[in-house]
Design a protein around this motif. Structure first.
Motif, PDB file in Angstrom:
ATOM      1  N   THR A 111       0.835  -1.199   0.000  1.00 34.09           N
ATOM      2  CA  THR A 111       0.000   0.000   0.000  1.00 34.09           C
ATOM      3  C   THR A 111       0.869   1.248   0.000  1.00 34.09           C
ATOM      4  OG1 THR A 111      -1.727  -1.162   1.242  1.00 34.09           O
ATOM      5  CG2 THR A 111      -1.828   1.251   1.197  1.00 34.09           C
ATOM      6  N   CYS A 112       0.651   2.125  -0.967  1.00 33.81           N
ATOM      7  CA  CYS A 112       1.445   3.348  -1.064  1.00 33.81           C
ATOM      8  C   CYS A 112       1.305   4.175   0.214  1.00 33.81           C
ATOM      9  CB  CYS A 112       1.001   4.173  -2.268  1.00 33.81           C
ATOM     10  SG  CYS A 112       1.281   3.365  -3.861  1.00 33.81           S
ATOM     11  N   VAL A 113       2.364   4.877   0.564  1.00 29.42           N
ATOM     12  CA  VAL A 113       2.401   5.661   1.796  1.00 29.42           C
ATOM     13  C   VAL A 113       1.766   7.023   1.524  1.00 29.42           C
ATOM     14  CG1 VAL A 113       3.872   6.627   3.598  1.00 29.42           C
ATOM     15  CG2 VAL A 113       4.503   4.460   2.493  1.00 29.42           C
ATOM     16  N   GLU A 114       0.552   7.207   2.008  1.00 29.69           N
ATOM     17  CA  GLU A 114      -0.208   8.413   1.705  1.00 29.69           C
ATOM     18  C   GLU A 114       0.440   9.656   2.296  1.00 29.69           C
ATOM     19  OE1 GLU A 114      -2.945  11.200   0.462  1.00 29.69           O
ATOM     20  OE2 GLU A 114      -2.406   9.212  -0.300  1.00 29.69           O
ATOM     21  N   ARG A 115       1.079   9.534   3.437  1.00 28.29           N
ATOM     22  CA  ARG A 115       1.734  10.696   4.044  1.00 28.29           C
ATOM     23  C   ARG A 115       2.758  11.304   3.090  1.00 28.29           C
ATOM     24  NH1 ARG A 115       6.572  10.895   6.345  1.00 28.29           N
ATOM     25  NH2 ARG A 115       6.697   8.619   6.357  1.00 28.29           N
ATOM     26  N   ILE A 116       3.491  10.454   2.383  1.00 33.11           N
ATOM     27  CA  ILE A 116       4.497  10.938   1.433  1.00 33.11           C
ATOM     28  C   ILE A 116       3.826  11.467   0.169  1.00 33.11           C
ATOM     29  CG2 ILE A 116       6.483  10.289   0.027  1.00 33.11           C
ATOM     30  CD1 ILE A 116       7.140   8.158   2.109  1.00 33.11           C
ATOM     31  N   ASN A 117       2.878  10.710  -0.357  1.00 30.58           N
ATOM     32  CA  ASN A 117       2.206  11.143  -1.585  1.00 30.58           C
ATOM     33  C   ASN A 117       1.438  12.441  -1.388  1.00 30.58           C
ATOM     34  OD1 ASN A 117       3.164   9.092  -3.188  1.00 30.58           O
ATOM     35  ND2 ASN A 117       1.333   7.814  -3.015  1.00 30.58           N
ATOM     36  N   SER A 118       0.888  12.625  -0.203  1.00 34.91           N
ATOM     37  CA  SER A 118       0.176  13.866   0.085  1.00 34.91           C
ATOM     38  C   SER A 118       1.119  15.061   0.001  1.00 34.91           C
ATOM     39  CB  SER A 118      -0.460  13.788   1.478  1.00 34.91           C
ATOM     40  OG  SER A 118      -1.065  15.017   1.827  1.00 34.91           O
ATOM     41  N   ALA A 119       2.326  14.897   0.535  1.00 35.95           N
ATOM     42  CA  ALA A 119       3.324  15.967   0.448  1.00 35.95           C
ATOM     43  C   ALA A 119       3.728  16.216  -1.003  1.00 35.95           C
ATOM     44  CB  ALA A 119       4.544  15.615   1.294  1.00 35.95           C
TER      45      ALA A 119
END
Length: 236
Positions: A111-119
């Motif tokens: 599962t992709c890391v949303e915290r990073i993708n959000s940034a």
């Protein structure tokens, strides 16, 4: 392996590639040089393994840090403009949260890391605004944005339509997802590299780079490039 800039250079019709800055001498520099450097970034401290660094978490929120980067990037681009450059391609950040390195440290490894993708999305949004600002302030120049995030979203969502079967692991690397340590000297890579989105812990494969280059040059959807693609920019 063909990186993204070389893929675009081939589509633009260049017969050869500009030399790296470290090897350029004399009048060769006047024809253009490649300043690419591994892990180099907008800020001077990016990629340093030794010496002073600014702690992301301790100094800024993601929104604030994106703004700091955009402000510095704007100054850098205006300086290049003052040296005579008039056509600029600004590449958005891809989905770093879906890289093997990020997945290696995620809960399930897939599962992709949303915290990073959000940034990443925060930065890209401000980068699009910067394109509008620079096109307004510097009317004799043209700036465009390439939506790497969206293109990689297509890779992750519909991999088989692009010939990919592996989206969550590097072709060459060490540890979970082949993403904890990047490819080591002498290490044998996978045999189906063209079916991988990622070559190692961080970098796309040649197959992925070629697709990104083609969609940057000739946008396949309206979201691939803004306000035009590289082919249209080159014809101005």
């Amino acid at each position: 392996m063909v990186p993204f800039p070389i893929s675009v250079a081939e589509l633009l019709g260049f017969n050869g590639y500009i030399p790296p800055y470290a090897n350029a001498r004399g009048r060769t520099i006047l024809n253009g040089v490649n300043y690419a450097s591994a892990a180099a970034g907008i800020r001077d401290e990016t990629g340093r393994q030794l010496g002073a660094r600014i702690s992301f978490g301790g100094q800024f929120t993601p929104e604030q840090y994106a703004s700091v980067l955009i402000q510095q990037y704007s100054r850098n681009l205006r300086e290049v403009y003052n040296y005579g450059a008039r056509k600029f391609v600004l590449n958005g950040i891809g989905q770093i949260g879906c890289s093997p390195n990020a997945l290696a440290n995620s809960r399930d490894g897939s599962t992709c890391v949303e915290r990073i993708n959000s940034a990443n999305r925060l930065f890209n949004s401000q980068l699009i605004s910067l394109v509008d600002t620079l096109n307004r302030d510097l009317p004799d120049a043209k700036f465009i944005y390439i939506n790497n995030y969206g293109i990689f979203q297509d890779f992750i969502t519909n991999p088989r339509s692009f010939g990919f079967t592996v989206t969550n692991a590097g072709c060459c690397g060490v540890g979970r997802n082949n993403g904890q340590i990047t490819c080591l000297p002498g290490q044998r890579p996978c045999q189906n590299r063209n079916e991988h989105v990622f070559w190692d812990a961080f970098h796309p494969t040649e197959a992925a780079n070629v697709i990104v280059g083609r969609r940057s040059y000739n946008a396949q959807s309206r979201s691939d490039a803004y306000p035009m693609d590289i082919n249209q920019l080159a014809q101005l």
